[in-house]
Design an enzyme around this catalytic site. Sequence first.
Site, PDB file in Angstrom:
ATOM      1  N   ASN A 115     -10.591  -5.807  -2.972  1.00  0.00           N
ATOM      2  CA  ASN A 115     -12.008  -5.540  -3.212  1.00  0.00           C
ATOM      3  C   ASN A 115     -12.814  -5.900  -1.975  1.00  0.00           C
ATOM      4  O   ASN A 115     -12.600  -6.943  -1.368  1.00  0.00           O
ATOM      5  CB  ASN A 115     -12.462  -6.303  -4.453  1.00  0.00           C
ATOM      6  N   HIS A 123      -2.120  -8.467   3.949  1.00  0.00           N
ATOM      7  CA  HIS A 123      -2.124  -7.138   3.322  1.00  0.00           C
ATOM      8  C   HIS A 123      -3.525  -6.760   2.844  1.00  0.00           C
ATOM      9  O   HIS A 123      -4.041  -5.693   3.180  1.00  0.00           O
ATOM     10  CB  HIS A 123      -1.127  -7.129   2.156  1.00  0.00           C
ATOM     11  N   HIS A 150      -6.392  -3.838   4.337  1.00  0.00           N
ATOM     12  CA  HIS A 150      -7.081  -2.777   3.601  1.00  0.00           C
ATOM     13  C   HIS A 150      -8.539  -2.613   4.058  1.00  0.00           C
ATOM     14  O   HIS A 150      -9.151  -1.578   3.785  1.00  0.00           O
ATOM     15  CB  HIS A 150      -7.070  -3.075   2.103  1.00  0.00           C
ATOM     16  N   GLU A 154      -1.594   2.611   1.174  1.00  0.00           N
ATOM     17  CA  GLU A 154      -0.649   1.490   1.101  1.00  0.00           C
ATOM     18  C   GLU A 154       0.393   1.482   2.220  1.00  0.00           C
ATOM     19  O   GLU A 154       0.772   0.421   2.700  1.00  0.00           O
ATOM     20  CB  GLU A 154       0.023   1.468  -0.270  1.00  0.00           C
ATOM     21  N   TYR A 207       4.137   2.208  -0.574  1.00  0.00           N
ATOM     22  CA  TYR A 207       3.951   1.050   0.306  1.00  0.00           C
ATOM     23  C   TYR A 207       5.048   1.012   1.382  1.00  0.00           C
ATOM     24  O   TYR A 207       4.775   1.059   2.574  1.00  0.00           O
ATOM     25  CB  TYR A 207       4.042  -0.264  -0.492  1.00  0.00           C
TER      26      TYR A 207
HETATM   27 ZN   LIG Z   1      -2.331  -2.676  -0.966  1.00  0.00          ZN
END
Ligand SMILES: [Zn+2]
Length: 587
Positions: free
Chosen positions: A252, A275, A279, A298, A362
């Site tokens: 988020n 990770h 993002h 991903e 991913y």
């Molecule tokens: Zn992710």
Amino acid sequence: MVTRHLILNLAANFETHQLSGSVELHLERGDTSGNELVLDTRTIEIQRVEVAIDGHPFAPTAFRLDSDDPAFGGALHVAMPTDADRVRIHYTTSATAKGLQWLTPAQTAGKSHPFMFTQAEPIQARSFVPCQDTPGIRATFDATITVPTGLVAVMGAEAKTSDRERGVYTFHMPQPIPSYLIALAIGDLTFKPMSGRTGIWAEPVTVDAAVAEFEDTEAMIVATEALYGPYRWGRYDILVLPPSFPFGGMENPRLTFATPTVITGDKSLVSLVAHELAHSWSGNLVTNATWGDFWLNEGFTVYLERRIIESVFGKRRADMDAVIALRDLVEARANITVPRDRTLQPDLTGRDPDDAYSIVPYEQGALFLTWIESKVGRQAFDTFLRAWFDEHAFQSATTAECLSFLRRRLLEQYPDLVNDAEIDEWLHTEGIPSFAVLPSSDAFERVADVLRAWLGGDEQSLATEAPAWTTQEWMHFIDALPRNLSGAQMTELDTRFNLTHSHNAEIAHVWFRLAIATHYDAAFAAMERYLTTIGRRKLIVPIYRDLVATAPGRAMAVRIYALARAAYHPLAQATIDLLIAPGSATS
Ligand SMILES: [Zn+2]
């Protein structure tokens, strides 16, 4: 008609497990916009809908709510007079809203206050905000959230005002985001800063351990900025959730949601933060246009995650993470029943994207990018990535757009190194292409030597080396142990290293799976405690899958799940329901 801004005004009711209030949508009308706005909803009760032209008063309008489709929920059709560009919807969420989890005090770390959090990705925002719930549309927002006295509300947004007495919190999100990044959590939360722009939100009993675990976050941001350009979101804070959070983390914006299961005391699992931070470039800044393009979010993020870990913690650590992930990819793929879900491009027609969720986008995505890097060299690949982020910032992209950019900006300079057939194979194969560049780890080769020696009766190297092993080395050791170890061997390892009662959720996870395979029932009481306190899908689903493979194991799984289910997130419930349901496959 496209939403450009939202104004949320919601009150949280912890008795009925509902949010109620309104959302106002500010729309951009195109030339071809008709007289109807269609919004996504799921199990939402609509009280009334009003429309307006910007600057004029709202007036009621006609609306119709379709019945809920199991995959997508129900469409809300709103009559839009000519030129109307504001819609206000008054609504109440359902107690079973898929995007909300309401926890009792017993399900939190502090045990004294209830907790609520949202999880909107992929298509759960519609269960708590009627909206255009697609990653292809971005909007800014303002929000006013009212909570019971004593609780604190946080959002993935700038905090504007907080009135603890009245329980009223306001937020502003200046960067446009897709609906799946709208995030709210409410609980007994406190904040501790880590650097000028990073800090931890957590329950008071968890906050100090979290600050110690995640204190390298600022260093990770600096490392990522050096590689891929500025962090464009203002603050980067981490919210540590109760253990029932179904994911490792959720990216988020400005406020990563994180599982407490990565707090180990030795920072060995902070790749999770790398990770979610990554993002902020891949996913939040440049967003997959559809959920079929999920690997753009991903795969790029896993690639960046490994680079951040290498930069801050060294190559040895990044290599170990990559080898463990490769093993997880192979195992996960073997359990996927829909063939196309084993590829980078699943077919989501008519399906809830979460039904196709796996780690394939991913890790296969990251292997694809690692392979390109190996062809063109790291420097050229980094230049390409930086341009990809800079030139698509705050936009969505499809796989076709990404591949076209890749060819134009990188591969055309190296005409003989990569061909279209190879790229096609990366996108469409159900396995790993034979020409992939696979990770390897010197540290794990040493662990394998120690393991062989121990199985051969030599106790010495295990006794001297294992006490210094990291989480990853332990995971590799336990995973590589034969599944037919004797009870005496299991007891010896357990007595010496206290594995059944490990406080490290990843080590406990691989140990419990070995215990199931070897019928080491001394671990089962601890495993039951684990399954009834942790809700992270990655940690619990493989254990349930192992259990249901045999009749006695299935009986145990059914019994434990009956105790655990209520504390799991709806998404985790949906996954395990399929495993446990009578008649589901036992292989
Ligand atoms: Zn992710």
